[in-house]
Design a protein around this motif. Structure first.
Motif, mmCIF file in Angstrom:
data_model
loop_
_atom_site.group_PDB
_atom_site.id
_atom_site.type_symbol
_atom_site.label_atom_id
_atom_site.label_comp_id
_atom_site.label_asym_id
_atom_site.label_seq_id
_atom_site.Cartn_x
_atom_site.Cartn_y
_atom_site.Cartn_z
ATOM 1 N N ILE A 259 15.480 -5.125 -21.113
ATOM 2 C CA ILE A 259 14.130 -4.682 -20.748
ATOM 3 C C ILE A 259 13.920 -3.257 -21.249
ATOM 4 O O ILE A 259 14.752 -2.381 -21.032
ATOM 5 N N VAL A 260 12.781 -3.024 -21.923
ATOM 6 C CA VAL A 260 12.421 -1.675 -22.366
ATOM 7 C C VAL A 260 11.552 -1.049 -21.273
ATOM 8 O O VAL A 260 10.572 -1.647 -20.828
ATOM 9 N N THR A 261 11.934 0.167 -20.824
ATOM 10 C CA THR A 261 11.171 0.839 -19.775
ATOM 11 C C THR A 261 10.938 2.303 -20.140
ATOM 12 O O THR A 261 11.540 2.828 -21.072
ATOM 13 N N GLU A 262 10.081 2.939 -19.342
ATOM 14 C CA GLU A 262 9.844 4.382 -19.493
ATOM 15 C C GLU A 262 11.034 5.119 -18.884
ATOM 16 O O GLU A 262 11.502 4.779 -17.799
ATOM 17 N N GLN A 263 11.497 6.151 -19.566
ATOM 18 C CA GLN A 263 12.728 6.832 -19.139
ATOM 19 C C GLN A 263 12.633 7.504 -17.765
ATOM 20 O O GLN A 263 13.642 7.696 -17.091
ATOM 21 N N ASN A 264 11.404 7.836 -17.337
ATOM 22 C CA ASN A 264 11.250 8.524 -16.047
ATOM 23 C C ASN A 264 11.117 7.589 -14.849
ATOM 24 O O ASN A 264 10.974 8.053 -13.718
ATOM 25 N N PHE A 265 11.161 6.276 -15.076
ATOM 26 C CA PHE A 265 10.994 5.320 -13.967
ATOM 27 C C PHE A 265 12.329 5.141 -13.227
ATOM 28 O O PHE A 265 12.876 4.044 -13.148
ATOM 29 N N THR A 266 12.832 6.238 -12.658
ATOM 30 C CA THR A 266 14.200 6.250 -12.115
ATOM 31 C C THR A 266 14.446 5.156 -11.084
ATOM 32 O O THR A 266 15.445 4.438 -11.152
ATOM 33 N N VAL A 279 18.953 -1.882 -19.693
ATOM 34 C CA VAL A 279 17.677 -1.167 -19.652
ATOM 35 C C VAL A 279 17.620 -0.171 -20.810
ATOM 36 O O VAL A 279 18.424 0.755 -20.889
ATOM 37 N N GLU A 280 16.693 -0.396 -21.722
ATOM 38 C CA GLU A 280 16.481 0.509 -22.861
ATOM 39 C C GLU A 280 15.385 1.491 -22.457
ATOM 40 O O GLU A 280 14.210 1.134 -22.374
ATOM 41 N N LYS A 281 15.774 2.740 -22.190
ATOM 42 C CA LYS A 281 14.818 3.731 -21.670
ATOM 43 C C LYS A 281 14.268 4.565 -22.823
ATOM 44 O O LYS A 281 15.038 5.125 -23.608
ATOM 45 N N ILE A 282 12.939 4.639 -22.906
ATOM 46 C CA ILE A 282 12.322 5.439 -23.971
ATOM 47 C C ILE A 282 11.217 6.322 -23.377
ATOM 48 O O ILE A 282 10.700 6.041 -22.300
ATOM 49 N N PRO A 283 10.836 7.395 -24.089
ATOM 50 C CA PRO A 283 9.701 8.211 -23.625
ATOM 51 C C PRO A 283 8.391 7.492 -23.917
ATOM 52 O O PRO A 283 8.158 7.051 -25.043
ATOM 53 N N TYR A 284 7.553 7.321 -22.894
ATOM 54 C CA TYR A 284 6.261 6.656 -23.103
ATOM 55 C C TYR A 284 5.201 7.209 -22.156
ATOM 56 O O TYR A 284 4.150 6.599 -21.952
ATOM 57 N N ALA A 285 5.488 8.384 -21.593
ATOM 58 C CA ALA A 285 4.604 8.937 -20.559
ATOM 59 C C ALA A 285 3.264 9.417 -21.111
ATOM 60 O O ALA A 285 2.270 9.451 -20.388
ATOM 61 N N GLU A 286 3.223 9.797 -22.375
ATOM 62 C CA GLU A 286 1.949 10.249 -22.958
ATOM 63 C C GLU A 286 1.000 9.053 -23.135
ATOM 64 O O GLU A 286 -0.173 9.122 -22.784
ATOM 65 N N ILE A 287 1.531 7.957 -23.669
ATOM 66 C CA ILE A 287 0.700 6.760 -23.841
ATOM 67 C C ILE A 287 0.207 6.257 -22.484
ATOM 68 O O ILE A 287 -0.924 5.775 -22.360
ATOM 69 N N ALA A 288 1.011 6.416 -21.447
ATOM 70 C CA ALA A 288 0.632 5.968 -20.097
ATOM 71 C C ALA A 288 -0.656 6.623 -19.611
ATOM 72 O O ALA A 288 -1.350 6.087 -18.751
ATOM 73 N N LYS A 289 -0.984 7.779 -20.169
ATOM 74 C CA LYS A 289 -2.202 8.495 -19.744
ATOM 75 C C LYS A 289 -3.477 7.711 -20.092
ATOM 76 O O LYS A 289 -4.551 8.017 -19.585
ATOM 77 N N GLN A 290 -3.343 6.704 -20.965
ATOM 78 C CA GLN A 290 -4.512 5.882 -21.321
ATOM 79 C C GLN A 290 -4.548 4.578 -20.516
ATOM 80 O O GLN A 290 -5.220 3.622 -20.888
ATOM 81 N N GLU A 291 -3.819 4.566 -19.400
ATOM 82 C CA GLU A 291 -3.762 3.391 -18.513
ATOM 83 C C GLU A 291 -3.240 2.150 -19.232
ATOM 84 O O GLU A 291 -3.748 1.037 -19.080
ATOM 85 N N GLY A 292 -2.194 2.354 -20.030
ATOM 86 C CA GLY A 292 -1.503 1.234 -20.670
ATOM 87 C C GLY A 292 -0.085 1.663 -20.958
ATOM 88 O O GLY A 292 0.186 2.855 -21.081
ATOM 89 N N LEU A 293 0.845 0.703 -21.049
ATOM 90 C CA LEU A 293 2.223 1.118 -21.327
ATOM 91 C C LEU A 293 2.876 0.140 -22.303
ATOM 92 O O LEU A 293 2.253 -0.268 -23.272
ATOM 93 N N LEU A 294 4.107 -0.247 -22.024
ATOM 94 C CA LEU A 294 4.900 -0.970 -23.016
ATOM 95 C C LEU A 294 4.390 -2.389 -23.278
ATOM 96 O O LEU A 294 4.215 -2.800 -24.422
ATOM 97 N N ARG A 295 4.129 -3.139 -22.198
ATOM 98 C CA ARG A 295 3.630 -4.506 -22.428
ATOM 99 C C ARG A 295 2.283 -4.467 -23.146
ATOM 100 O O ARG A 295 2.018 -5.287 -24.030
ATOM 101 N N CYS A 296 1.445 -3.489 -22.780
ATOM 102 C CA CYS A 296 0.111 -3.377 -23.383
ATOM 103 C C CYS A 296 0.158 -3.136 -24.896
ATOM 104 O O CYS A 296 -0.778 -3.463 -25.607
#
Length: 304
Positions: A259-266, A279-296
């Motif tokens: 599963i790929v997740t955001e690295q800060n989702f401790t 768990v493959e943790k990557i930075p994605y917090a900036e994209i999250a600001k647009q109300e969408g993340l990895l699945r999106c």
């Protein structure tokens, strides 16, 4: 030719369309934003930069390549947001359903025409303009198709209501052998913590029999109870309102083990690892600001 096959959310991924943040355009004006979270960041001056989003998507791309997934990217349109490829079309079994998305986003389909051209035309399903659905609201699990919708009489007042009951009926008509279950989601144009933009913003299966869920994302407790009964309470990871806002349920499965997740989702990442997931943790917090993340950001074409 691309032979489509997607039966669920977690089988081994072989081919996917991953969006792009290249030439994403300037920060939108307030009236151009589609969701309350983007509005919040535009007002605060914290809307993500193109460079940050490109590097986050590149991190995602690297993980997909690591697992030998064939990755297609949209053709770049100048000054245009093309990150969220999940919304524009989705695969069920061996067919691809092209969404009727917000009119401002119609060019996004053109950018993946080269992919659609590699698919047998008889496998491409399109709907009339009054039928609305987006890929973030459509989720496959075994013989089920779960669909997020909004049943309020004021549907048309919500730009955050993306899938209507006509859309639900359309899927039922085209996939009569599936159990199609719709879920009435909480919507808000103004408060991101009270808004489940799509079903994958408050629920998503992981592995073979588990799921991430936000109880308050459902307007009707019976809908929530349906999932509890199906999965078993002990198999559900419940997220808080703040975790929903951060998009904890919008992770992405490469297989039922990875599963790929955001690295800060401790809290989530710890739980997933305790359940035995890679768990493959990557930075994605900036994209999250647009109300969408990895699945999106993904549109799976082939899972085996």
């Amino acid at each position: 030719m691309i032979k489509l096959n997607v039966q669920d959310e977690t089988s081994r991924l072989r081919a996917v369309v991953l969006g792009t943040a290249k030439s994403n355009g300037p920060t939108p004006k307030l009236e151009e934003a589609y969701d309350p979270k983007s509005i919040e960041h535009i007002k605060a001056g914290t809307y993500p930069t193109e460079q940050d989003m490109i590097s986050e998507m590149e991190a995602f791309n690297k993980v997909l390549e690591k697992y030998n997934v064939k990755v297609y990217r949209p053709n770049v349109i100048n000054n245009y947001n093309q990150i969220f490829s999940r919304d524009i079309a989705f695969v069920i079994d061996d067919k691809i359903v092209v969404s009727n998305i917000l009119p401002d986003r119609e060019q996004e389909i053109e950018a993946i025409k080269y992919v659609l051209n590699q698919i047998d035309p008889s496998k491409i399903i399109e709907a009339s303009d009054d039928i609305h659905f987006e890929g973030g609201d459509v989720m496959l699990w075994n013989n089920h198709i779960f669909i997020g919708t909004y049943k309020g009489a004021d549907y048309k007042n919500y730009i955050t209501a993306r899938t209507n009951m006509k859309g639900v009926q359309f899927i039922k008509d085209h996939f009569p052998n599936k159990i199609v279950k719709e879920f009435d989601l909480v919507k808000s144009n103004t408060n991101a913590k009270e808004n489940a933009l799509h079903l994958d913003c408050c629920f998503q299966p992981v592995g073979k029999d588990k799921a991430i869920i936000h109880k308050e994302g459902f307007r009707n407790e019976e809908d929530y109870n349906y999932l509890v009964k199906l999965f078993g309470k002990e198999n559900l990871f419940h997220i808080t309102k703040d975790e929903m806002y951060q998009m904890f349920s919008n992770v992405f499965s490469i297989s039922d083990e990875v599963i790929v997740t955001e690295q800060n989702f401790t809290r989530l990442n710890t739980w997933l690892e305790n359940q035995g997931f890679i768990v493959e943790k990557i930075p994605y917090a900036e994209i999250a600001k647009q109300e969408g993340l990895l699945r999106c950001s993904t549109m799976p074409l082939i899972r085996e």
